[in-house]
Design an enzyme around this catalytic site. Sequence first.
Site, PDB file in Angstrom:
ATOM      1  N   GLU A 439       0.838  -1.231   0.000  1.00 46.16           N
ATOM      2  CA  GLU A 439       0.000   0.000   0.000  1.00 46.16           C
ATOM      3  C   GLU A 439       0.857   1.259   0.000  1.00 46.16           C
ATOM      4  OE1 GLU A 439      -2.840   0.291  -0.886  1.00 46.16           O
ATOM      5  OE2 GLU A 439      -3.264  -1.851  -0.768  1.00 46.16           O
TER       6      GLU A 439
HETATM    7  C1  LIG Z   1       2.889  -9.794   0.253  1.00 43.26           C
HETATM    8  C2  LIG Z   1       2.686  -8.686  -0.745  1.00 43.26           C
HETATM    9  C3  LIG Z   1       1.407  -8.360  -1.163  1.00 43.26           C
HETATM   10  C4  LIG Z   1       1.213  -7.347  -2.109  1.00 43.26           C
HETATM   11  N1  LIG Z   1      -0.053  -7.081  -2.564  1.00 43.26           N
HETATM   12  C5  LIG Z   1      -0.208  -6.243  -3.623  1.00 43.26           C
HETATM   13  C6  LIG Z   1      -1.479  -6.099  -4.259  1.00 43.26           C
HETATM   14  O1  LIG Z   1      -2.479  -6.683  -3.842  1.00 43.26           O
HETATM   15  N2  LIG Z   1      -1.560  -5.276  -5.331  1.00 43.26           N
HETATM   16  C7  LIG Z   1      -0.486  -4.613  -5.827  1.00 43.26           C
HETATM   17  O2  LIG Z   1      -0.624  -3.894  -6.814  1.00 43.26           O
HETATM   18  N3  LIG Z   1       0.726  -4.724  -5.248  1.00 43.26           N
HETATM   19  C8  LIG Z   1       0.895  -5.522  -4.167  1.00 43.26           C
HETATM   20  N4  LIG Z   1       2.123  -5.670  -3.590  1.00 43.26           N
HETATM   21  C9  LIG Z   1       3.236  -4.902  -4.083  1.00 43.26           C
HETATM   22  C10 LIG Z   1       3.633  -3.778  -3.150  1.00 43.26           C
HETATM   23  O3  LIG Z   1       2.645  -2.783  -3.150  1.00 43.26           O
HETATM   24  C11 LIG Z   1       5.020  -3.287  -3.578  1.00 43.26           C
HETATM   25  O4  LIG Z   1       5.947  -4.300  -3.210  1.00 43.26           O
HETATM   26  C12 LIG Z   1       5.364  -1.947  -2.979  1.00 43.26           C
HETATM   27  O5  LIG Z   1       4.559  -0.929  -3.512  1.00 43.26           O
HETATM   28  C13 LIG Z   1       6.834  -1.579  -3.217  1.00 43.26           C
HETATM   29  O6  LIG Z   1       7.203  -1.753  -4.545  1.00 43.26           O
HETATM   30  P1  LIG Z   1       8.509  -2.611  -4.873  1.00 43.26           P
HETATM   31  O7  LIG Z   1       8.408  -3.922  -4.170  1.00 43.26           O
HETATM   32  O8  LIG Z   1       8.692  -2.646  -6.340  1.00 43.26           O
HETATM   33  O9  LIG Z   1       9.691  -1.816  -4.206  1.00 43.26           O
HETATM   34  P2  LIG Z   1      10.460  -0.565  -4.853  1.00 43.26           P
HETATM   35  O10 LIG Z   1       9.484   0.397  -5.412  1.00 43.26           O
HETATM   36  O11 LIG Z   1      11.530  -1.077  -5.733  1.00 43.26           O
HETATM   37  O12 LIG Z   1      11.098   0.084  -3.556  1.00 43.26           O
HETATM   38  C14 LIG Z   1      12.303  -0.398  -2.944  1.00 43.26           C
HETATM   39  C15 LIG Z   1      12.740   0.627  -1.896  1.00 43.26           C
HETATM   40  O13 LIG Z   1      13.026   1.881  -2.548  1.00 43.26           O
HETATM   41  C16 LIG Z   1      12.235   2.924  -1.997  1.00 43.26           C
HETATM   42  N5  LIG Z   1      11.816   3.826  -3.067  1.00 43.26           N
HETATM   43  C17 LIG Z   1      11.291   3.495  -4.259  1.00 43.26           C
HETATM   44  N6  LIG Z   1      11.016   4.608  -4.961  1.00 43.26           N
HETATM   45  C18 LIG Z   1      11.350   5.664  -4.202  1.00 43.26           C
HETATM   46  C19 LIG Z   1      11.283   7.075  -4.353  1.00 43.26           C
HETATM   47  N7  LIG Z   1      10.768   7.633  -5.433  1.00 43.26           N
HETATM   48  N8  LIG Z   1      11.721   7.845  -3.335  1.00 43.26           N
HETATM   49  C20 LIG Z   1      12.202   7.310  -2.210  1.00 43.26           C
HETATM   50  N9  LIG Z   1      12.283   5.984  -2.009  1.00 43.26           N
HETATM   51  C21 LIG Z   1      11.864   5.168  -2.984  1.00 43.26           C
HETATM   52  C22 LIG Z   1      11.041   2.235  -1.344  1.00 43.26           C
HETATM   53  O14 LIG Z   1      10.495   2.998  -0.282  1.00 43.26           O
HETATM   54  C23 LIG Z   1      11.665   0.935  -0.856  1.00 43.26           C
HETATM   55  O15 LIG Z   1      12.272   1.118   0.395  1.00 43.26           O
HETATM   56  C24 LIG Z   1       2.324  -6.654  -2.614  1.00 43.26           C
HETATM   57  C25 LIG Z   1       3.616  -6.972  -2.173  1.00 43.26           C
HETATM   58  C26 LIG Z   1       3.812  -7.987  -1.278  1.00 43.26           C
HETATM   59  C27 LIG Z   1       5.219  -8.354  -0.881  1.00 43.26           C
END
Ligand SMILES: Cc1cc2nc3c(=O)[nH]c(=O)nc-3n(C[C@H](O)[C@H](O)[C@H](O)COP(=O)(O)OP(=O)(O)OC[C@H]3O[C@@H](n4cnc5c(N)ncnc54)[C@H](O)[C@@H]3O)c2cc1C
Length: 593
Positions: A439
């Site tokens: 989220e």
């Molecule tokens: C168990 C689980 C359930 C999930 N359920 C859903 C779902 O139902 N629907 C759905 O759509 N998604 C879902 N997700 C996905 C989840 O919303 C994402 O994992 C999350 O939004 C983070 O994206 P990412 O994993 O690509 O991390 P990244 O975006 O790659 O982030 C990695 C790190 O970099 C930081 N970061 C990234 N961009 C920036 C920025 N611009 N400025 C500062 N810091 C930054 C982040 O804060 C984080 O610490 C789920 C994930 C999991 C693990």
Amino acid sequence: MTYRAPVADISFTLKHAAGVKRAIDEGLYGDLAEDLLDAVLEEAGKFATDVIAPLNRVGDVHGTPLKDGAIAMPPGWKEAYTAWAAAGWNGLAGSADWGGQGLPHAVNAACIEMWNEASPAFAIGPVLTMGAIEALDAHGADALKRAYLPKLVSGEWMGTMQLTEPQAGSDVGALRTKAERAPDGSYRITGQKIFITYGEHDLTDNIVHFVLARLPDAPPGTKGISLFLIPKFLVNADGSLGARNDVRCPSIEHKLGIHGSPTCTLVYGDHGGAVGYLVGEENRGLACMFTMMNNARLAVALQGVGIAERATQQALGFARERKQGRAPGAAGTGASPIIAHPDVRRMLLTMRALTKAARAICYLTAVATDRAHRAAGAAERKAAHERASLLTPVAKAFSTDIGIEVASLGVQVHGGMGYVEETGAAQHLRDARIAAIYEGTNGIQAIDLVTRKLPLSGGGAVKACLDDLRSTVAALEAVNDPALGATGARLAEAVDSLDRATQWLLPRLDKAPEAALAGATPYLRLFAHAAGGCALAEEALAAIRAGDGADAAARIAIARFFADNVAVTAPGLERTVTEGAESVNDAQAALAG
Ligand SMILES: Cc1cc2nc3c(=O)[nH]c(=O)nc-3n(C[C@H](O)[C@H](O)[C@H](O)COP(=O)(O)OP(=O)(O)OC[C@H]3O[C@@H](n4cnc5c(N)ncnc54)[C@H](O)[C@@H]3O)c2cc1C
């Protein structure tokens, strides 16, 4: 230790820290009276305690195995979900037009906390359905609403929310899933989504996916995203289920916690494209998704609170029974229960105080959302909308951060028995970890707070909030109860720190964004310490006014503990924002190589 939903405490916080009593007295909630509110909470507490809580461990151990593209949910889960939906819990805040009960968000928030105390893996599925309902109700075409809302509101079908793709996590604008217009006005969707919560399961006959995708002629980035409703099974004109849509689940994730919640990859368009229906306007999908996400962000915040509450109850139970060493001043002979050791008491009080502060912030957010929808005057609705917008990232990030901290303290209180799996303390810590990530990660929440919420109404929204916090401090000082110790002084310092940090950040949003961004996370924490401390003080004041000595003593004690041990960090957090930012940006050499 058996879990019990803390119904009385939830009710007190709702009424006195979050302002539900005032809202009821003002008529904001229509027919809702305090006794009806308490009856709803009591029933929810019973269901959470008796039906859902026993399934938490089952879900953790059994997981959600995938076989031939289908997922079998853990034993007992389908029966529990069916009973839960039949009891009307899914539609509690849903519109009466679609079969919901139309109760306030604040009441639903309290129930969501209890579902999460009982089992976060169970609770997260319905939360997404509730978000989907809001988005469809607010933005969908009438025919689409008629076809889907009654079954989503009743819980007969569940919803999902789909943004994430391998290259598009926090950066939603990078998504590539494609939507093409079909001659009949529907769309054909092709692409892949990952990490989709409850993307496939056997709890309901149909699953209604809400998917972000991009039209061929869409502008790049977030301005070119549209929202589509894609049912797992197409729905015939008479409402019966038709053919299977072109969507499949090839794999699920194996993860740290919430094992009872299936986390799926979904592939669209193996056979020419899944049939999808536009929700809202083309290229305006992100705005629709935000309707869904704001709701879901508060619900995930409540997941943090729920896990923290359960972990606290469990640690308290353990600490009363486990005997080790002799506590200072212990009577008699033999070992003392570890709760008698000051360091263990400190851990337990930290757990309790953080949980209660986070709960109060979540409920304040929910009440502000209710006012934004229900208040009679446009100015009040706008102010309430801004308050809810301001508090949502604070609620989400603080509550989920403390969910992890409290669950970790819970393991610590158990000693070695916390690190092994059989007590369940470890499961709370594993389950809590995700809530700070999904989220919108907590880092993204802090950025949202600083860059989008602080500037609302030219800084007027945050000023109004600071004014309210100062009123609490003034009321506290006016009471002048010796039992409160330095609570008023500590909270005054915390609010001053928050005010100064805010004034430091606001001009830098344009002029020095790197500095503002570097300080965003400590700023959010500072915000929560000031707001949480004042909310606990409001509870203490209400208890003093009510004249129930024992209850007032307990609420004063927790407000004072929070002020002396948590809010006291505010000046340090302020310096982290205003001075630490420089070293974040200057110290990049330390990360080189
Ligand atoms: C168990 C689980 C359930 C999930 N359920 C859903 C779902 O139902 N629907 C759905 O759509 N998604 C879902 N997700 C996905 C989840 O919303 C994402 O994992 C999350 O939004 C983070 O994206 P990412 O994993 O690509 O991390 P990244 O975006 O790659 O982030 C990695 C790190 O970099 C930081 N970061 C990234 N961009 C920036 C920025 N611009 N400025 C500062 N810091 C930054 C982040 O804060 C984080 O610490 C789920 C994930 C999991 C693990």
